[in-house]
Design a protein around this motif. Sequence first.
Motif, short mmCIF file in Angstrom:
data_model
loop_
_atom_site.label_atom_id
_atom_site.label_comp_id
_atom_site.label_asym_id
_atom_site.label_seq_id
_atom_site.Cartn_x
_atom_site.Cartn_y
_atom_site.Cartn_z
N LEU A 147 0.38 -1.01 0.35
CA LEU A 147 -0.01 -0.20 0.03
C LEU A 147 0.57 1.40 -0.02
O LEU A 147 -0.16 2.55 -0.78
N ALA A 148 2.00 0.82 0.86
CA ALA A 148 3.04 2.54 1.10
C ALA A 148 2.93 2.50 -0.55
O ALA A 148 4.02 3.89 -1.19
N ASN A 149 3.61 1.21 -1.43
CA ASN A 149 4.49 1.54 -2.61
C ASN A 149 3.45 2.65 -4.12
O ASN A 149 4.11 3.04 -4.59
N GLY A 150 2.07 1.62 -3.53
CA GLY A 150 1.09 2.51 -5.00
C GLY A 150 0.59 3.75 -4.19
O GLY A 150 0.88 4.04 -4.89
N LEU A 151 1.07 3.91 -3.26
CA LEU A 151 0.71 4.74 -2.67
C LEU A 151 1.37 6.33 -3.60
O LEU A 151 1.04 7.27 -3.92
N LEU A 209 1.72 10.62 -5.53
CA LEU A 209 2.56 11.50 -5.69
C LEU A 209 3.31 11.76 -7.46
O LEU A 209 3.93 12.48 -7.80
N ASN A 210 2.81 10.37 -8.26
CA ASN A 210 3.11 10.23 -9.37
C ASN A 210 4.74 10.41 -9.41
O ASN A 210 5.47 10.68 -10.63
N ILE A 211 4.79 9.67 -8.78
CA ILE A 211 6.27 9.40 -8.40
C ILE A 211 7.28 8.17 -9.43
O ILE A 211 6.26 7.08 -8.57
N VAL A 212 8.47 8.36 -10.57
CA VAL A 212 8.81 7.29 -10.74
C VAL A 212 8.75 6.07 -9.85
O VAL A 212 9.34 6.02 -8.82
N PRO A 213 8.38 5.30 -10.28
CA PRO A 213 8.28 3.08 -9.17
C PRO A 213 9.77 3.23 -9.23
O PRO A 213 9.84 2.54 -7.91
N PHE A 214 10.85 3.32 -10.06
CA PHE A 214 11.98 2.21 -9.46
C PHE A 214 12.41 3.38 -8.11
O PHE A 214 13.09 2.85 -7.39
N VAL A 215 11.56 4.43 -8.10
CA VAL A 215 12.53 5.75 -7.60
C VAL A 215 11.86 5.66 -6.19
O VAL A 215 13.05 5.80 -5.05
N VAL A 216 10.89 5.49 -5.98
CA VAL A 216 10.14 4.90 -4.88
C VAL A 216 10.05 3.67 -3.93
O VAL A 216 11.06 3.76 -3.27
N THR A 217 10.05 2.25 -5.31
CA THR A 217 11.09 1.32 -4.15
C THR A 217 11.95 1.46 -3.69
O THR A 217 12.21 0.01 -3.36
#
Length: 320
Positions: free
Chosen positions: A113-117, A122-130
């Motif tokens: 959920l944290a990753n998905g939100l 916030l429209n952050i690039v998934p690679f950067v988020v994770t």
Amino acid sequence: MEDVKANRIKGKRFHMTSAWSTFFVWIVICAIMAVLSPYFLSVKNFLSIAQYSAITGALAVGMTIVIVGGGIDISVGSVVTLVGMVLAAIMPASGSVPLMIIAALAIGVACGLANGLLVTKLNIVPFVVTLGTMEIFKGLAFLTTRGVNTPFNNLDFAAIGRGYSFGQIPNSFIIMLCMIVVGAFLLKMTPFGKKIFAVGSNATASKLAGINIKKIKLSTYIICGICAAIAGLISTSQNSAGLTNSGDGAELNAIAGAVLGGASLAGGSGSMVGTLIGVLLLNTITNGLNLLGVSSYWQLVAQGAILVFAVIVDSFKHKS
């Protein structure tokens, strides 16, 4: 919408071809290992491959779903570690296997959920988020037991990862196969699965078609978190301990297994059958190298080379 359908058809053809190609490579690798090590073809060895494919396989199920939807999650290895450390911390006080399972799944849902939100809101690039949450989850894992490996003794819990059913079939492998079946049904037989393919193929066209892109992406990350939690359960059970390095590199193996099986890092294509074959290929190579006494350092080189090869193949696919 026609573009989405065209991309999906193209993606299906690619991952089917890639899955068969990976299957052929797996057969060739098995033949080579059988010549180099007579023990390789023993039933006991294949059961060992099945048992220790379960962790990567469980992770790869969730990773495939995220990748098909056009995302990526490199935090799953840290989720495995976090689950292990938390379970090791609460096991002495509880001893309840159902409670351990619920706790692990809750951690998986929370991390997903944290990753998905972060990705959707916030429209952050998934690679950067994770990449960021990978460090956060690992830090939380270390805080749980102050970075100390924590063994425990619970035979009922150990049966999840080290027990057998139907004779000699590892429970962990059965769990992975069930996840593969559920994942395949979800992707291929449900409207939700079709929407995941559509979003991964062309997010803009999917939005115009009335698909809630953010909801779909959020759901894929939650599912991925749950799969990582199950992988953490299996890993912790097999080790009978919460280990600080239990999830190290696991995310790369999961990505490699999914991509080798036909999942495209650009999104919109992938299959659970292909992922299963890709995971078995990876673990067969590792098993064979262990039997041949190859240094663990060279095994890391081989694993990295396989991942690079899978990405190169995926890149050529999109150039063609």
